[in-house]
Write an enzyme that holds these catalytic residues in place. Structure first.
Site, short mmCIF file in Angstrom:
data_model
loop_
_atom_site.label_atom_id
_atom_site.label_comp_id
_atom_site.label_asym_id
_atom_site.label_seq_id
_atom_site.Cartn_x
_atom_site.Cartn_y
_atom_site.Cartn_z
N GLY A 55 42.40 48.13 51.25
CA GLY A 55 42.53 46.79 51.84
C GLY A 55 44.01 46.44 51.94
NE ARG A 56 44.13 40.65 51.60
CZ ARG A 56 42.91 40.11 51.76
NH1 ARG A 56 42.51 39.72 52.95
NH2 ARG A 56 42.11 39.94 50.73
CB ILE A 57 46.97 45.23 47.34
CG1 ILE A 57 47.10 43.70 47.39
CG2 ILE A 57 47.92 45.81 46.29
CD1 ILE A 57 46.63 42.98 46.14
CB THR A 109 47.78 46.25 40.17
OG1 THR A 109 47.43 46.90 41.40
CG2 THR A 109 48.99 46.92 39.57
NE ARG A 123 40.62 39.59 39.03
CZ ARG A 123 41.75 39.30 39.71
NH1 ARG A 123 42.81 40.08 39.62
NH2 ARG A 123 41.82 38.20 40.43
CD GLU A 181 44.06 40.09 32.55
OE1 GLU A 181 44.39 39.15 33.27
OE2 GLU A 181 43.78 41.23 32.97
CG HIS A 232 46.78 39.42 35.65
ND1 HIS A 232 45.42 39.29 35.52
CD2 HIS A 232 47.03 39.45 36.99
CE1 HIS A 232 44.87 39.26 36.73
NE2 HIS A 232 45.83 39.36 37.64
P1 NAP Z 1 41.22 43.35 50.03
O1 NAP Z 1 42.16 43.31 51.18
O2 NAP Z 1 39.89 42.70 50.15
O3 NAP Z 1 41.04 44.91 49.64
C1 NAP Z 1 40.06 45.41 48.79
C2 NAP Z 1 39.38 46.53 49.53
O4 NAP Z 1 38.61 47.30 48.64
C3 NAP Z 1 38.46 46.04 50.63
O5 NAP Z 1 38.85 46.62 51.86
C4 NAP Z 1 37.09 46.53 50.18
O6 NAP Z 1 36.28 46.91 51.26
C5 NAP Z 1 37.46 47.73 49.35
N1 NAP Z 1 36.41 48.14 48.42
C6 NAP Z 1 35.46 47.37 47.81
N2 NAP Z 1 34.71 48.12 47.01
C7 NAP Z 1 35.17 49.39 47.09
C8 NAP Z 1 34.81 50.60 46.48
N3 NAP Z 1 33.81 50.69 45.58
N4 NAP Z 1 35.52 51.71 46.80
C9 NAP Z 1 36.52 51.65 47.70
N5 NAP Z 1 36.90 50.53 48.32
C10 NAP Z 1 36.25 49.40 48.01
O7 NAP Z 1 41.89 42.72 48.74
P2 NAP Z 1 43.42 42.80 48.28
O8 NAP Z 1 44.14 41.57 48.74
O9 NAP Z 1 43.96 44.13 48.62
O10 NAP Z 1 43.24 42.64 46.69
C11 NAP Z 1 42.46 43.58 45.99
C12 NAP Z 1 42.22 43.10 44.57
O11 NAP Z 1 43.43 43.20 43.83
C13 NAP Z 1 41.81 41.63 44.44
O12 NAP Z 1 40.42 41.45 44.62
C14 NAP Z 1 42.26 41.28 43.03
O13 NAP Z 1 41.21 41.48 42.12
C15 NAP Z 1 43.38 42.27 42.76
N6 NAP Z 1 44.70 41.61 42.70
C16 NAP Z 1 45.39 41.65 41.53
C17 NAP Z 1 46.64 41.09 41.47
C18 NAP Z 1 47.43 41.15 40.20
O14 NAP Z 1 48.18 40.23 39.92
N7 NAP Z 1 47.32 42.21 39.44
C19 NAP Z 1 47.20 40.44 42.58
C20 NAP Z 1 46.45 40.41 43.74
C21 NAP Z 1 45.20 41.00 43.79
P3 NAP Z 1 35.14 45.88 51.78
O15 NAP Z 1 35.88 44.69 52.29
O16 NAP Z 1 34.46 46.71 52.83
O17 NAP Z 1 34.28 45.57 50.59
C1 GLV Z 2 45.63 38.00 40.91
O1 GLV Z 2 45.16 38.74 40.11
C2 GLV Z 2 44.95 37.59 42.10
O2 GLV Z 2 43.79 37.95 42.30
O3 GLV Z 2 45.59 36.86 42.87
#
Ligand code: NAP
Ligand code: GLV
Length: 336
Positions: free
Chosen positions: A155-157, A236, A238, A267, A286
């Site tokens: 996805g985005r990250i 990074t 969950r 956490e 985090h």
């Molecule tokens: P995103 O754009 O929605 O990307 C997540 C991707 O993972 C989606 O394209 C999703 O596909 C895919 N996915 C879901 N289940 C999967 C699986 N079993 N195997 C492979 N791919 C799978 O979200 P993002 O903005 O990149 O953020 C991702 C996650 O990072 C967030 O949900 C959050 O928990 C975490 N995060 C953490 C921090 C931090 O501070 N550490 C900061 C930001 C985000 P589908 O849409 O088809 O389900």
């Molecule tokens: C951080 O973990 C977020 O999901 O924004």
């Protein structure tokens, strides 16, 4: 009369001012997260909640808040919110996608470099006064350039991490929920493989999936056994995406070489937690999105979502736009 909202922590002044234009604000001003009982009491008369990922907004909270119309979290991940329950009650849920993508990818890469090159161990060694001389075998790590990176969740990250990896001449494998078109794979210089192949071939596995029932414990003992003994895990996403006990065993028994974690389960980690005893595990609290500029943008984005919901509009970044239809039905039913 302005609607009342609860802010579960202090927000920057411009953010507060924006919310106060349309709402009366009650703000939890203590440094510690709002205790559960306080949350349950304070939501009773509010129409909006501005919250953080430390606040569990579940059915019990929603049921205590008959006037609630919008929940806005200052995070992109919304696994701490019962979205289904909110939707059924016509409550819109806002989050902060995109604005933190690059900052979080930076941190994932920082953990990757720190673990591969043993930066934290080496820095602690110097601070402890143990640096006596140059040694040919001191803190030998692994090359990042030319290594194979496995990205789970494109996805985005995940995509932002891939862009960084290209600069390091890494080979990039991706495991994703859907099949990525060949032209997307070519343009991003990646190869999509199944999850098992990624685990077997990657030198570094980096997790970027949301926490859902199907990604909980995506990595446990069988998955660690598939990984190379030299492999590094970066999380990074969950904490609960990884089975913590299995991770401890895999690191302790050298089934994998190292881990870099921004998120853990539980956490925060209690000070006596076994993971903290492992030199091959780098843990930060985090801080994925924790740059000043990004946190400011996230705070304002969450305010925009809250304000839109209070004004009866769909938040610009809404997790459940279908809640708007439910809200309309509830409103029609109440006025008939
Ligand atoms: P995103 O754009 O929605 O990307 C997540 C991707 O993972 C989606 O394209 C999703 O596909 C895919 N996915 C879901 N289940 C999967 C699986 N079993 N195997 C492979 N791919 C799978 O979200 P993002 O903005 O990149 O953020 C991702 C996650 O990072 C967030 O949900 C959050 O928990 C975490 N995060 C953490 C921090 C931090 O501070 N550490 C900061 C930001 C985000 P589908 O849409 O088809 O389900
Ligand atoms: C951080 O973990 C977020 O999901 O924004």
């Amino acid at each position: 009369m302005k609607p009342k909202v609860l802010l579960t922590a202090v927000v920057p002044d411009p953010v507060l001012a924006k919310i106060e234009e349309v709402a009366t604000v009650e703000m939890w001003e203590n440094e510690t997260p709002i205790p559960r009982q306080e949350l349950l009491e304070r939501v009773q008369d509010v129409e909006g909640v501005y919250c953080f990922l430390t606040d569990r907004i579940d059915r019990e909270v929603v049921n205590r808040a008959p006037r609630l119309r919008v929940v806005s979290t200052m995070a992109v991940g919304y696994d701490h919110i019962d979205v289904e329950e909110c939707t059924s009650r016509g409550i819109v849920v806002g989050h902060t996608p995109g604005v933190l993508t690059e900052t979080t990818a930076d941190l994932a890469f920082a953990l990757l470099l720190a673990t591969a090159r043993r930066v934290v161990e080496a820095a602690n060694f110097v601070k402890a006064g143990q640096w006596q001389r140059w040694e040919a075998s001191l803190f030998l790590g692994q090359d990042v350039h030319g290594a194979t990176l496995g990205i789970v969740g494109f996805g985005r990250i995940g995509q932002a991490v891939a862009r960084r990896a290209q600069g390091f001449d890494m080979r990039i494998l991706v495991s994703h929920s859907t099949t990525l078109p060949a032209e997307v794979q070519r343009a991003a210089a990646i190869r999509q493989v199944d999850f098992e192949t990624l685990l077997e071939e990657a030198d570094v596995v980096s997790l970027h999936v949301p926490l859902t029932p199907s990604t909980r414990h995506l990595l446990s003992s069988p998955e660690f056994r598939r990984m190379k003994p030299t492999a590094i895990l970066i999380n990074t996403a969950r904490g609960p995406v990884v089975d913590t006990h299995a991770l401890y065993d895999a690191l302790h028994e050298k089934q994998i070489a190292a881990a870099g974690l921004d998120v853990t389960d539980p956490e925060p980690l209690p000070p006596q937690h076994p993971l903290l005893t492992l030199p091959n595990c780098v843990i930060v609290p985090h801080i994925g999105s924790a740059s000043l500029a990004t946190r400011r943008r996230m705070a304002m984005m969450a305010a925009d979502n809250l304000v839109a919901g209070l004004l009866g509009q769909c938040p610009p970044h809404c997790v459940n736009p279908e809640a708007m239809t439910v809200r309309e039905k509830i409103t029609r039913h109440m006025s008939s």
